[in-house]
Design an enzyme around this catalytic site. Structure first.
Site, PDB file in Angstrom:
ATOM      1  N   GLN A 146       2.197  -6.028  -3.142  1.00  0.00           N
ATOM      2  CA  GLN A 146       2.706  -6.120  -1.755  1.00  0.00           C
ATOM      3  C   GLN A 146       4.008  -5.308  -1.637  1.00  0.00           C
ATOM      4  O   GLN A 146       4.171  -4.353  -2.362  1.00  0.00           O
ATOM      5  CB  GLN A 146       2.897  -7.587  -1.327  1.00  0.00           C
ATOM      6  CG  GLN A 146       1.594  -8.352  -1.129  1.00  0.00           C
ATOM      7  CD  GLN A 146       0.977  -8.883  -2.418  1.00  0.00           C
ATOM      8  OE1 GLN A 146       1.629  -9.570  -3.194  1.00  0.00           O
ATOM      9  NE2 GLN A 146      -0.281  -8.575  -2.654  1.00  0.00           N
TER      10      GLN A 146
ATOM     11  N   GLY B 164      -4.455  -4.343  -3.825  1.00  0.00           N
ATOM     12  CA  GLY B 164      -5.458  -3.355  -4.205  1.00  0.00           C
ATOM     13  C   GLY B 164      -4.698  -2.095  -4.577  1.00  0.00           C
ATOM     14  O   GLY B 164      -4.077  -1.470  -3.719  1.00  0.00           O
ATOM     15  N   HIS B 165      -4.663  -1.782  -5.849  1.00  0.00           N
ATOM     16  CA  HIS B 165      -3.860  -0.654  -6.332  1.00  0.00           C
ATOM     17  C   HIS B 165      -4.803   0.456  -6.808  1.00  0.00           C
ATOM     18  O   HIS B 165      -5.610   0.248  -7.714  1.00  0.00           O
ATOM     19  CB  HIS B 165      -2.922  -1.109  -7.457  1.00  0.00           C
ATOM     20  CG  HIS B 165      -1.893  -2.093  -6.986  1.00  0.00           C
ATOM     21  ND1 HIS B 165      -0.915  -2.608  -7.802  1.00  0.00           N
ATOM     22  CD2 HIS B 165      -1.687  -2.642  -5.766  1.00  0.00           C
ATOM     23  CE1 HIS B 165      -0.151  -3.440  -7.092  1.00  0.00           C
ATOM     24  NE2 HIS B 165      -0.613  -3.482  -5.867  1.00  0.00           N
TER      25      HIS B 165
ATOM     26  N   LYS C 270       1.897   2.105  -5.080  1.00  0.00           N
ATOM     27  CA  LYS C 270       2.471   1.559  -6.326  1.00  0.00           C
ATOM     28  C   LYS C 270       1.549   1.802  -7.515  1.00  0.00           C
ATOM     29  O   LYS C 270       2.004   2.135  -8.604  1.00  0.00           O
ATOM     30  CB  LYS C 270       2.714   0.043  -6.162  1.00  0.00           C
ATOM     31  CG  LYS C 270       3.708  -0.295  -5.058  1.00  0.00           C
ATOM     32  CD  LYS C 270       3.812  -1.783  -4.832  1.00  0.00           C
ATOM     33  CE  LYS C 270       2.558  -2.432  -4.297  1.00  0.00           C
ATOM     34  NZ  LYS C 270       2.180  -2.073  -2.909  1.00  0.00           N
TER      35      LYS C 270
ATOM     36  N   ASP D 108       0.809  -1.226   0.000  1.00  0.00           N
ATOM     37  CA  ASP D 108       0.000   0.000   0.000  1.00  0.00           C
ATOM     38  C   ASP D 108       0.844   1.278   0.000  1.00  0.00           C
ATOM     39  O   ASP D 108       0.423   2.323   0.499  1.00  0.00           O
ATOM     40  CB  ASP D 108      -0.964   0.023   1.204  1.00  0.00           C
ATOM     41  CG  ASP D 108      -1.910  -1.151   1.174  1.00  0.00           C
ATOM     42  OD1 ASP D 108      -2.200  -1.653   0.071  1.00  0.00           O
ATOM     43  OD2 ASP D 108      -2.373  -1.564   2.246  1.00  0.00           O
TER      44      ASP D 108
END
Ligand code: GDP
Ligand code: IMO
Ligand code: MG
Length: 412
Positions: free
Chosen positions: A206, A46-47, A22, A19
């Site tokens: 990650q 989750g991007h 990225k 988080d």
């Protein structure tokens, strides 16, 4: 190897516990790239991307999708929940983002997450605080050589033979048919592209401390989130990765369990959590927040071979009076200057801090390094000194345009 300036490809790697931003950085870099390729993880990621007056969160589809005419690759290093992937593709289409085999390829060797993986993770993942998406169990099957590859999933003669008796078979057979046109030899696609001087962004999921080998084990994920994972997760030579950009937050966060030496509790922690909106993009869980930890930074630089840093969320620090940077850990009377993956030490050490003055001016509209407040520049310079790596990008808000390029030579 000599540092390559204006590289043709860049790996974007999380330096901490995920988080870091990225998605935002990959989307920003993607403007000049041809291909954006994910190499690890699954929909535990989750991007978040905010651009073109839209905010989207992608979990499996690479963060290049907001740009037209870019090709997106989901590499062999991933574990894929077919139901979630199809749902994500449909959601993107609802947002006006067209996905087809013309702009998305999925590796034939990526592994499939099946319902029993999710059930197992939900039952056993509590201690680690997993995302409950079946990630660990699917990678376990892969390593045990009993997993299901995408190419075998979309070949019904194989899928039926193995899972024809299962309750989920009919439903998943439908997903396999829908996904079949996307399944491809992505190793050949990426290598051909690199051979033809196409610009490629390797998008990590990650972060370094969640890496199965180099993270704070067992409080990690089950894949290679460091730059080494680019090669195994896409099938390319280490000699082909020209540059590595580490993404880190101006402060640290962690979702899930595990040690966090610089964790901030109390009012300041709550303030940063609130201004930084530190709630998970995948699970909505509260993210724990902490001060910048130079030991982690130096470790991430070493493990990944980071050439430059994209530092995000600097804007969140505006109005925080005193900023702390951890420069050592004290443990049983000793002063440790280097990070360790020993959980015992990480849980029982006391961080040694340097204190810097904060700033009060809103920086969300600043677009050049020179216009940043002096104290913000001092903070950035101190991080560069401690980590011995230049900061190439400074992010001052979630939107694509809220980005300062400090060193253009590290971008594709
Ligand atoms: P990722 O998993 O590394 O892609 O990061 P996430 O998307 O899970 O979390 C990063 C969060 O911070 C998202 O909500 C982003 O929109 C947001 N974000 C990214 N960069 C910045 C920034 O510079 N400032 C602020 N305020 N938010 C940011
Ligand atoms: P992105 O790509 C933050 C964490 C989970 C848990 C541990 C193991 O968005 O940065 P898993 O479900 O992978 O077995 O959970 O890893 N975790 C993440 N934390 N960002 C992520 O991805 C994460 N992916 C996994 O919270 O502590
Ligand atoms: Mg995330």
């Amino acid at each position: 190897m000599a540092r390559q300036y204006n590289p043709s490809n860049v790996a974007v790697i999380g330096m901490e516990w995920g988080d870091e931003g990225k998605g935002k950085i990959v989307d920003f870099l993607a403007e000049k790239a041809d291909i954006i390729a994910r190499f690890n993880g699954g929909n535990n990621a989750g991007h978040t991307i905010e651009a073109n007056n839209k905010k989207i969160v992608v979990h499996l589809v690479p963060s290049g999708v907001m740009h037209r005419n870019k090709f997106n690759v989901v590499g062999n290093g991933l574990v894929i929940d077919p139901k979630i992937l199809l749902h994500e593709i449909k959601n993107l289409e609802k947002n006006g983002i067209k996905i087809s085999p013309q702009n998305l390829a999925i590796s034939e060797n990526a592994h499939v997450i099946l319902p029993h993986h999710i059930a197992e993770d939900r039952q056993a993942g509590g201690k680690i605080g997993t995302t409950g998406r079946g990630i660990g169990p699917a990678y376990t099957d892969k390593a045990a050589r009993i997993g299901l590859r995408m190419q075998d999933f979309v070949d019904d003669s194989i899928f039926k033979k193995r899972f024809g008796e299962e309750e989920f078979y009919q439903e998943y057979k439908g997903y396999a048919e829908e996904l079949k046109p996307y399944i491809n030899d992505t190793t050949a696609i990426i290598n051909d592209a690199i051979g033809n001087n196409k610009k490629v962004i390797f998008e990590g999921a990650q972060g370094t401390l969640l890496d199965i080998d180099h993270g704070t084990y067992p409080f990690v994920t089950s894949s290679s989130a460091t730059s080494g994972g680019v090669c195994t997760g896409l099938g390319i030579s280490p000699r082909k990765v020209q540059s590595v950009m580490g993404v880190c937050k101006a402060y640290k966060t962690r979702v899930g369990n595990g040690p966090f030496p610089t964790e901030i509790t109390g009012a300041v922690g709550q303030k940063i959590q609130k201004i930084g909106r530190e709630f998970g993009a995948t699970t909505g869980r509260e993210r724990r927040v902490g001060w910048f930890d130079a030991l982690i930074g130096k470790y991430a630089v070493m493990v990944n071979g980071i050439d430059s840093i994209a530092l995000t969320k600097l804007d969140v620090f505006t109005t925080v009076d005193k900023l702390k940077i951890c420069v050592a850990y004290k443990y049983k009377g000793n002063v440790l200057k280097d990070f360790t993956t020993s959980i015992k030490i990480l849980q029982n050490c006391q961080p040694v801090y340097e204190e810097l003055d904060g700033w009060w001016d809103d920086i969300t509209k600043v677009r050049s390094y020179d216009k940043l407040p002096n104290n913000a520049k001092k903070y950035l310079r101190r991080i560069e000194e401690l980590l011995k790596v230049p900061i190439s990008i400074i992010s001052v808000g979630p939107k694509r345009e809220q980005t300062i390029v400090a060193r253009n030579e590290f971008l594709v």
